[in-house]
Design a protein around this motif. Structure first.
Motif, short mmCIF file in Angstrom:
data_model
loop_
_atom_site.label_atom_id
_atom_site.label_comp_id
_atom_site.label_asym_id
_atom_site.label_seq_id
_atom_site.Cartn_x
_atom_site.Cartn_y
_atom_site.Cartn_z
N PRO A 41 0.83 -1.20 0.00
CA PRO A 41 0.00 0.00 0.00
C PRO A 41 0.87 1.25 0.00
O PRO A 41 1.87 1.32 0.72
N ARG A 42 0.50 2.23 -0.83
CA ARG A 42 1.25 3.47 -0.95
C ARG A 42 0.44 4.59 -0.33
O ARG A 42 -0.49 5.11 -0.93
N SER A 43 0.79 4.93 0.88
CA SER A 43 0.03 5.95 1.58
C SER A 43 0.45 7.33 1.11
O SER A 43 1.60 7.56 0.71
N THR A 44 -0.49 8.24 1.13
CA THR A 44 -0.24 9.65 0.86
C THR A 44 -0.25 10.39 2.18
O THR A 44 -1.16 10.19 2.99
N GLU A 45 0.75 11.22 2.42
CA GLU A 45 0.88 11.89 3.71
C GLU A 45 -0.41 12.63 4.07
O GLU A 45 -0.95 13.41 3.28
N THR A 48 -5.80 9.09 5.39
CA THR A 48 -6.03 7.81 6.06
C THR A 48 -6.78 6.88 5.12
O THR A 48 -7.64 7.30 4.35
N ILE A 49 -6.42 5.59 5.19
CA ILE A 49 -7.02 4.59 4.31
C ILE A 49 -7.68 3.53 5.17
O ILE A 49 -7.11 3.03 6.13
N ARG A 66 -12.26 0.59 -0.62
CA ARG A 66 -11.10 1.17 0.06
C ARG A 66 -11.33 2.67 0.13
O ARG A 66 -11.43 3.35 -0.90
N TYR A 68 -10.46 6.54 1.14
CA TYR A 68 -9.35 7.47 1.31
C TYR A 68 -9.91 8.77 1.89
O TYR A 68 -10.73 9.44 1.26
N GLU A 94 -5.71 -1.52 -4.21
CA GLU A 94 -4.42 -1.08 -3.69
C GLU A 94 -3.50 -0.53 -4.78
O GLU A 94 -2.65 0.33 -4.50
N ASP A 97 -3.65 3.24 -4.94
CA ASP A 97 -3.48 4.03 -3.72
C ASP A 97 -2.88 5.40 -3.99
O ASP A 97 -3.31 6.40 -3.40
N GLY A 101 -5.09 8.61 -3.32
CA GLY A 101 -4.63 9.46 -2.23
C GLY A 101 -4.39 10.89 -2.69
O GLY A 101 -4.69 11.84 -1.97
#
Length: 314
Positions: A41-45, A48-49, A66, A68, A94, A97, A101
């Motif tokens: 998973p590639r979160s974006t600052e 929240t996911i 999912r 975001y 995913e 993401d 995001g």
């Protein structure tokens, strides 16, 4: 052969070595699905996911979406339902993401990506009905989600773009939900492309004519390109495009879907549906994923963000 009038964009040439020419089949999609567990998973600052399970279509399993959530989102904001690509046969939320995001954070909207069932195990209409179930859930639970049910957009890439186009047609006819925009990235719209002998240099990279035959055969559960197809299964076959939401269609000139994308955009415009066509010279299928650092890719993504910003008035 590569079309000499549309050479690979200079900024994308170094990524061509990763743009493998693969013909999909049942063994390969089984292998890819198994390897998909390796997708991190590639979160974006700040975003929240959360995975949420919602009721599926009548008689079908629950559907995973999912969600975001950007920081400090204003209640009653717009929202986007995103549909991932994968030729109708592979993929999961995913993989989107990063883009989901970014949409959430830059636009201050909630984004939900739907984990629809895949063909050939689940051919049409199962994937489309899963997407409709997700959009219906967003609309029905708008208060709980703190989104505006009258400011819902739909979008997707490749097969996800095809499903988004079909979803726009389905919601228009069912008259229960009215999305205000459709963002279609190199959408997979027309099974009749499989019957073309001359692809004019398109489809050399990533998604090939052979893979296209496999994807459409799997989704339709019949040979593609025949005289008829089930209603809503092939968006380009729908004769009446009036009353659909405004659209943005992005495609590269080396994409196998280039001609069907241009034609669909032209048909939308011809019946008065506002549609912006964004053509990228020398770009192949999913180029902005394989060459994400290229300026041409960053600009392409930025134009998607801008299109959503204008459409959703955020």
């Amino acid at each position: 052969m590569r079309n000499p009038s549309h050479p690979v964009h200079p900024e994308l040439r170094s990524s061509v070595r990763w743009a493998f020419r693969i013909s999909f089949n049942r063994f390969l999609i089984s292998l890819i699905r198994r390897l998909s567990i390796l997708i991190r998973p590639r979160s974006t600052e700040g975003v929240t996911i959360e995975n949420v399970w919602i009721p599926g279509p009548p008689g079908a399993p629950n559907v995973r979406v999912r969600k975001y959530e950007p920081p400090q989102r204003a209640p009653g904001s717009a929202a986007l339902l995103w549909i991932h690509g994968g030729g109708y046969v592979i993929g999961k939320p995913e993989q989107s993401d990063a883009i989901c995001g970014r949409f959430a954070k830059e636009l201050g909207i909630q984004v939900l990506a739907v984990d629809y069932r895949l063909a050939p195990e689940h051919p049409f209409p199962a994937p489309l009905e899963d997407c409709y179930a997700a959009l219906s859930w967003m609309h029905a639970h708008a208060g709980e989600l703190k989104i505006n049910p009258d400011r819902l957009a739909i979008g997707g890439d490749s097969a996800g773009g095809g499903l988004a186009a079909a979803l726009a047609q389905l919601t228009r006819d069912r008259k229960q939900i009215k999305p205000i925009f459709q963002l279609l990235l190199y959408p997979m719209l027309d099974d009749r492309t499989t019957t073309r002998a001359d692809h004019k240099g398109t489809g050399e990279y990533v998604w090939t004519p052979d893979s296209n035959v496999f994807g459409w055969t799997s989704y339709l559960a019949q040979a593609p390109g025949g005289p008829t197809a089930p209603k809503y299964a092939v968006p380009a076959r729908t004769e009446d495009l009036t009353g659909l939401p405004p659209a943005w269609v992005g495609t590269g000139t080396l994409d196998l879907f280039y001609e069907e994308n241009v034609e669909y955009a032209r048909r939308l415009q011809a019946v008065g549906v506002p549609c912006e066509l964004d053509e990228v010279p020398g770009a192949f299928h999913a180029f902005e994923v394989l060459a994400g650092d290229a300026v041409v890719s960053r600009d392409f993504i930025a134009r998607q963000v801008s299109a959503l910003k204008r459409a959703l008035a955020v």
